[in-house]
Design an enzyme around this catalytic site. Structure first.
Site, PDB file in Angstrom:
ATOM      1  N   HIS A 158      -2.507   0.626   2.165  1.00 43.85           N
ATOM      2  CA  HIS A 158      -1.593  -0.481   1.902  1.00 43.85           C
ATOM      3  C   HIS A 158      -2.366  -1.708   1.439  1.00 43.85           C
ATOM      4  O   HIS A 158      -3.595  -1.753   1.522  1.00 43.85           O
ATOM      5  CB  HIS A 158      -0.772  -0.838   3.153  1.00 43.85           C
ATOM      6  CG  HIS A 158       0.338   0.127   3.426  1.00 43.85           C
ATOM      7  ND1 HIS A 158       0.143   1.280   4.161  1.00 43.85           N
ATOM      8  CD2 HIS A 158       1.647   0.120   3.062  1.00 43.85           C
ATOM      9  CE1 HIS A 158       1.292   1.940   4.243  1.00 43.85           C
ATOM     10  NE2 HIS A 158       2.212   1.257   3.582  1.00 43.85           N
ATOM     11  N   LYS A 162      -1.176  -6.416   4.929  1.00 45.33           N
ATOM     12  CA  LYS A 162      -0.465  -5.674   5.980  1.00 45.33           C
ATOM     13  C   LYS A 162      -1.165  -5.880   7.312  1.00 45.33           C
ATOM     14  O   LYS A 162      -2.387  -5.750   7.406  1.00 45.33           O
ATOM     15  CB  LYS A 162      -0.372  -4.187   5.640  1.00 45.33           C
ATOM     16  CG  LYS A 162       0.505  -3.402   6.604  1.00 45.33           C
ATOM     17  CD  LYS A 162       0.828  -2.020   6.061  1.00 45.33           C
ATOM     18  CE  LYS A 162       1.674  -1.211   7.041  1.00 45.33           C
ATOM     19  NZ  LYS A 162       2.971  -1.868   7.324  1.00 45.33           N
TER      20      LYS A 162
END
Length: 269
Positions: A158, A162
């Site tokens: 990600h 995040k």
């Protein structure tokens, strides 16, 4: 003007919040009635469209969640666990469908959602996309078909911003693999390796997390045995898929009885 249920977006200034606003306002099946941000946020009192750098949408950002929820039939919530717990109680009070894309919950926090689910519909999923939910079902099936000679590893990537790891989707996949093997994930999860860890334990489900750049989301479930590997993969290139899934869940939940549901229910899987 669009017809359909009124929608509130929480955490409207965030990446997902802004995407949710765009998807709802583009829909002809729902109406954006309010946007919520934390008290003191600079967007409070501003038109959400102008705050996002575009044309005014006639919807003002507020920090009064209860008032906003009272005018809505659904709440789209991709915020943080503590905030979501507070929103759950308010959404239940308003009898609004609460669609939760928030990740990073502890077991205790998940259990704390139950009182709200007695009064309103809650749809909670670590990932709202059709492709990921199909991947979850495939993971369960493959794990059931392959014995413990096949080691299972879940690898996710990600963007740098995040804040939780493993991702909610990775944990969904791990739960599916554990279900396929008829074991509890808590008993077999290996969520971090560092230093001299020793050999991999037979039957464990491993997790690895990558963070960098603007990666929307990539998930691999690897079944590795001597001489062969089976790899199941999903790559997201546009977070609009999550927003569209969340809106689908909000619409689906309008005629359902109070309780906790997930995207498998929404998608009929």
């Amino acid at each position: 003007m669009a017809e359909g249920p009124g929608i509130v977006v929480t955490g409207a200034s965030g990446r997902m919040g802004q995407m949710l606003v765009q998807v709802v306002t583009a829909s002809d099946r729902a109406r954006l009635v309010s946007c919520v941000e934390r008290t003191g946020h600079p967007w409070i009192g501003r038109d959400i469209g102008e705050a996002m750098g575009g044309a005014p949408l006639g919807v003002t950002v507020t920090d009064d969640a209860l008032e906003a929820f009272s005018r809505a039939q659904a709440v789209l919530d991709f915020t943080a666990p503590e905030a979501t717990l507070g929103f759950a109680a308010l959404a239940a009070q308003a009898r609004a469908v609460h669609v939760i894309g928030t990740t990073g919950f502890s077991d205790e926090q998940i259990a704390a959602l139950e009182p709200a689910a007695r009064h309103a519909v809650i749809v909670r999923a670590g990932n709202m996309s059709l492709g990921v939910n199909l991947l979850v079902r495939l993971t369960e099936k493959v794990a059931a078909a392959l014995d413990a000679d096949f080691d299972i590893e879940v690898v996710e990537a990600h963007h740098r911003m995040k804040v939780d790891a493993p991702s909610g989707t990775a944990l969904m996949l791990g739960e599916a693999a554990a279900k396929g093997r008829s074991v509890a994930l808590a008993d077999v999860a290996d969520r971090g390796r560092d230093g001299i860890t020793g050999a991999r334990e037979r039957g464990h489900i491993g997790f690895a997390s990558i963070r960098g750049g603007d990666v929307v989301g990539e998930h691999d479930v690897i079944f590795a045995a001597d001489g062969e590997r089976v790899v199941l993969r999903h790559v997201a290139t546009d977070r609009a898929i999550f927003a569209r899934g969340a809106l689908k869940a909000a619409l689906w939940g309008q005629d359902k009885k109070p309780g906790q549901y997930d995207m498998m229910d929404v998608l009929g899987l």
